[in-house]
Motif scaffolding. Structure first.
Motif, PDB file in Angstrom:
ATOM      1  N   THR A 172      43.267 -36.998  22.943  1.00 42.38           N
ATOM      2  CA  THR A 172      43.177 -36.611  21.271  1.00 42.38           C
ATOM      3  C   THR A 172      41.961 -37.442  20.630  1.00 42.38           C
ATOM      4  OG1 THR A 172      44.873 -38.451  20.845  1.00 42.38           O
ATOM      5  CG2 THR A 172      45.640 -36.197  21.180  1.00 42.38           C
TER       6      THR A 172
ATOM      7  N   ARG B  10      45.200 -52.202   8.943  1.00 41.28           N
ATOM      8  CA  ARG B  10      46.292 -51.405   8.645  1.00 41.28           C
ATOM      9  C   ARG B  10      47.616 -51.971   8.036  1.00 41.28           C
ATOM     10  NH1 ARG B  10      47.649 -46.778  12.343  1.00 41.28           N
ATOM     11  NH2 ARG B  10      49.972 -46.395  12.462  1.00 41.28           N
TER      12      ARG B  10
ATOM     13  N   ASN C 193      53.043 -49.583   8.430  1.00 40.88           N
ATOM     14  CA  ASN C 193      52.896 -48.289   9.179  1.00 40.88           C
ATOM     15  C   ASN C 193      53.025 -48.574  10.519  1.00 40.88           C
ATOM     16  OD1 ASN C 193      51.666 -45.734   9.754  1.00 40.88           O
ATOM     17  ND2 ASN C 193      49.782 -45.987   8.948  1.00 40.88           N
TER      18      ASN C 193
ATOM     19  N   HIS D  86      52.580 -45.682  23.922  1.00 34.57           N
ATOM     20  CA  HIS D  86      52.141 -44.790  24.925  1.00 34.57           C
ATOM     21  C   HIS D  86      52.692 -45.144  26.446  1.00 34.57           C
ATOM     22  CE1 HIS D  86      49.300 -44.428  21.743  1.00 34.57           C
ATOM     23  NE2 HIS D  86      48.629 -43.296  22.495  1.00 34.57           N
TER      24      HIS D  86
ATOM     25  N   ARG E 269      54.566 -41.514  23.115  1.00 36.35           N
ATOM     26  CA  ARG E 269      53.811 -40.316  23.899  1.00 36.35           C
ATOM     27  C   ARG E 269      53.491 -40.617  25.069  1.00 36.35           C
ATOM     28  NH1 ARG E 269      48.891 -38.044  23.787  1.00 36.35           N
ATOM     29  NH2 ARG E 269      47.070 -39.537  22.991  1.00 36.35           N
TER      30      ARG E 269
ATOM     31  N   SER F  44      47.552 -36.563  18.134  1.00 33.84           N
ATOM     32  CA  SER F  44      48.836 -35.883  18.660  1.00 33.84           C
ATOM     33  C   SER F  44      49.674 -35.468  17.609  1.00 33.84           C
ATOM     34  CB  SER F  44      49.706 -36.796  19.539  1.00 33.84           C
ATOM     35  OG  SER F  44      49.917 -37.891  18.613  1.00 33.84           O
TER      36      SER F  44
ATOM     37  N   ARG G 258      53.327 -34.897  11.389  1.00 38.43           N
ATOM     38  CA  ARG G 258      52.081 -34.849  11.369  1.00 38.43           C
ATOM     39  C   ARG G 258      51.511 -33.357  12.193  1.00 38.43           C
ATOM     40  NH1 ARG G 258      48.387 -39.557  13.856  1.00 38.43           N
ATOM     41  NH2 ARG G 258      48.895 -38.621  15.805  1.00 38.43           N
TER      42      ARG G 258
HETATM   43  O1  TXA Z   1      46.851 -38.817  19.200  1.00 34.62           O
HETATM   44  C1  TXA Z   1      47.316 -39.991  18.549  1.00 34.62           C
HETATM   45  O2  TXA Z   1      48.543 -39.997  18.294  1.00 34.62           O
HETATM   46  C2  TXA Z   1      46.659 -41.312  18.842  1.00 34.62           C
HETATM   47  C3  TXA Z   1      46.364 -41.633  19.984  1.00 34.62           C
HETATM   48  C4  TXA Z   1      45.620 -42.834  20.082  1.00 34.62           C
HETATM   49  O3  TXA Z   1      47.513 -41.819  20.858  1.00 34.62           O
HETATM   50  N1  TXA Z   1      46.961 -42.313  17.935  1.00 34.62           N
HETATM   51  C5  TXA Z   1      47.427 -42.253  16.684  1.00 34.62           C
HETATM   52  O4  TXA Z   1      47.832 -43.333  16.075  1.00 34.62           O
HETATM   53  O5  TXA Z   1      47.067 -41.314  15.869  1.00 34.62           O
HETATM   54  P1  TXA Z   1      48.009 -43.773  14.553  1.00 34.62           P
HETATM   55  O6  TXA Z   1      48.607 -44.995  14.466  1.00 34.62           O
HETATM   56  O7  TXA Z   1      46.593 -43.464  13.878  1.00 34.62           O
HETATM   57  O8  TXA Z   1      49.161 -42.619  13.981  1.00 34.62           O
HETATM   58  C6  TXA Z   1      50.451 -42.712  14.126  1.00 34.62           C
HETATM   59  C7  TXA Z   1      51.337 -42.002  13.449  1.00 34.62           C
HETATM   60  C8  TXA Z   1      51.249 -42.608  11.895  1.00 34.62           C
HETATM   61  O9  TXA Z   1      50.922 -41.498  10.891  1.00 34.62           O
HETATM   62  C9  TXA Z   1      52.704 -43.425  11.814  1.00 34.62           C
HETATM   63  O10 TXA Z   1      53.076 -43.558  10.617  1.00 34.62           O
HETATM   64  C10 TXA Z   1      53.574 -42.576  12.595  1.00 34.62           C
HETATM   65  O11 TXA Z   1      52.537 -42.180  13.723  1.00 34.62           O
HETATM   66  N2  TXA Z   1      54.756 -42.858  13.122  1.00 34.62           N
HETATM   67  C11 TXA Z   1      54.620 -44.072  14.083  1.00 34.62           C
HETATM   68  N3  TXA Z   1      55.876 -44.629  14.516  1.00 34.62           N
HETATM   69  C12 TXA Z   1      56.748 -43.887  13.636  1.00 34.62           C
HETATM   70  C13 TXA Z   1      58.060 -43.899  13.182  1.00 34.62           C
HETATM   71  N4  TXA Z   1      59.024 -44.756  13.833  1.00 34.62           N
HETATM   72  N5  TXA Z   1      58.507 -42.948  12.296  1.00 34.62           N
HETATM   73  C14 TXA Z   1      57.839 -42.229  11.576  1.00 34.62           C
HETATM   74  N6  TXA Z   1      56.385 -42.123  12.002  1.00 34.62           N
HETATM   75  C15 TXA Z   1      55.833 -42.947  12.892  1.00 34.62           C
END
Ligand code: TXA
Ligand code: MG
Length: 316
Positions: free
Chosen positions: A31, A54, A58, A63, A118, A178, A192
């Motif tokens: 991604t 950050r 959040n 992984h 993921r 993702s 998302r």
């Molecule tokens: O494609 C991707 O998902 C990339 C690659 C590196 O794997 N990672 C990514 O991570 O986009 P980040 O941190 O930019 O986005 C993670 C999203 C955020 O919107 C976060 O709030 C959500 O996932 N998230 C993580 N844990 C969560 C939870 N327990 N409940 C709800 N949302 C969560």
């Protein structure tokens, strides 16, 4: 200057060593590039938040290699299992209840009872996970709120030597993050849109519920302004002004001061691969704004329009 290495055996071993010692390694997934830390290491995970600036509320994505590796971390539900079987490894993140005994830093989940997990498909990410044998917490490897990185050079641009090492696996094959689905309960909720299109998911688990933009409890990361270039972004632009950069899509004439076309043939997968790199290219001091052509909303178009809407949103 941060070191950037091709992901051969030695580089993967060195990366795993750095991670094991509490360091941060940026690595390619299919991604976007991720900023990785060993998820059990509190100090390493806290460095991710510092480096990206950050907000601590959040949470991060874990992984793992596969379902077996996720077992000690999560409580599986029926829709979670069905989606993992159908789309892992691949660009799908599942939010599930966190296994209370999971040996992960509480910073990863921002104290929530749920955890996002993921299994990435990109070979470099998988080799790194095979070498560490521990889950990696990894958000996109960009300063919070800015455009996500799809090349090693993008990572170096945004974070430079705040990262201990960058593994260069070339441009990402999907290009948008993702899809995140909350499957902690019976009714799956789309948090998302992303690399797996809604229709593909709904074919497996039925209709996805929507989450309100402002439901910050459910979806803490979905801030309105995000993925933001420095220049303002103007959406659904048919006709760019002479002092605007033009991000085109499909068979339209070039225009504006400078232009790039996400996909001249109107292919949404090609457009997703190009989106973040082209937003960066067009984010130039000598233009007033970036005008973006209308993009269809079907398939990957939902994720593309989501990212562009956030890029265009009022800055906080
Ligand atoms: O494609 C991707 O998902 C990339 C690659 C590196 O794997 N990672 C990514 O991570 O986009 P980040 O941190 O930019 O986005 C993670 C999203 C955020 O919107 C976060 O709030 C959500 O996932 N998230 C993580 N844990 C969560 C939870 N327990 N409940 C709800 N949302 C969560
Ligand atoms: Mg991100």
């Amino acid at each position: 200057m941060v070191r950037i290495l091709a992901p051969d055996r030695r580089a993967i071993q060195e990366a795993a060593g750095i991670l094991g010692a509490g360091g941060l390694v940026a690595f390619p997934t299919e991604t976007v590039y991720g900023l990785g830390a060993i998820a059990t290491n509190d100090r390493a995970v806290s460095r991710i938040f510092t480096v990206k600036q950050r907000p601590l509320h959040n949470p991060l994505i874990l992984h793992v290699l596969d379902r077996a590796a996720a077992n000690p971390l999560v409580v599986w539900t029926e829709p979670a299992s069905a989606l993992a079987d159908a789309f892992w490894p691949g660009p799908l993140t599942l939010v599930v209840t966190r296994e209370p005994s999971a040996p992960i830093s509480p910073l990863v989940t921002s104290g929530l009872p749920t955890v996002a997990v993921r299994a990435p498909a990109a070979p470099t990410a998988r080799r790194l996970l095979e070498e560490t044998l521990l889950p990696l917490a990894a958000p996109s490897a960009n300063p919070s709120g800015r455009v996500s990185p799809t090349t090693a050079a993008h990572v170096a641009d945004g974070l430079d030597d705040a990262v201990d090492l960058i593994l260069d696996g070339g441009p990402c094959s999907v290009g948008v993050e993702s899809t995140v689905v909350d499957v902690s309960g019976e009714q799956p909720v789309l948090l998302r849109p992303g690399g797996v299109a809604r229709g593909e998911l709904e074919a497996v688990v039925g209709p996805l519920a929507a989450v309100g933009r402002d439901d910050t409890v459910r979806s803490p990361g979905q801030l309105a302004s995000h993925y933001a270039p420095r220049r303002p972004v103007r959406l659904d632009a048919g006709d760019p002004a002479p002092d605007e950069a033009f991000l085109a899509f499909g068979d339209v004439p070039a225009g504006g001061a400078v232009s790039s076309n996400l996909s001249p043939s109107g292919d949404l997968e090609e457009a997703a691969r190009n989106l973040f790199a082209m937003l960066r290219e067009l984010d130039r001091d000598d233009v007033r704004a970036i005008a973006v052509a209308p993009i269809p909303r079907d398939g990957l178009g939902e994720a593309l329009n989501d990212r562009l809407a956030r890029a265009a949103a009022e800055r906080g």
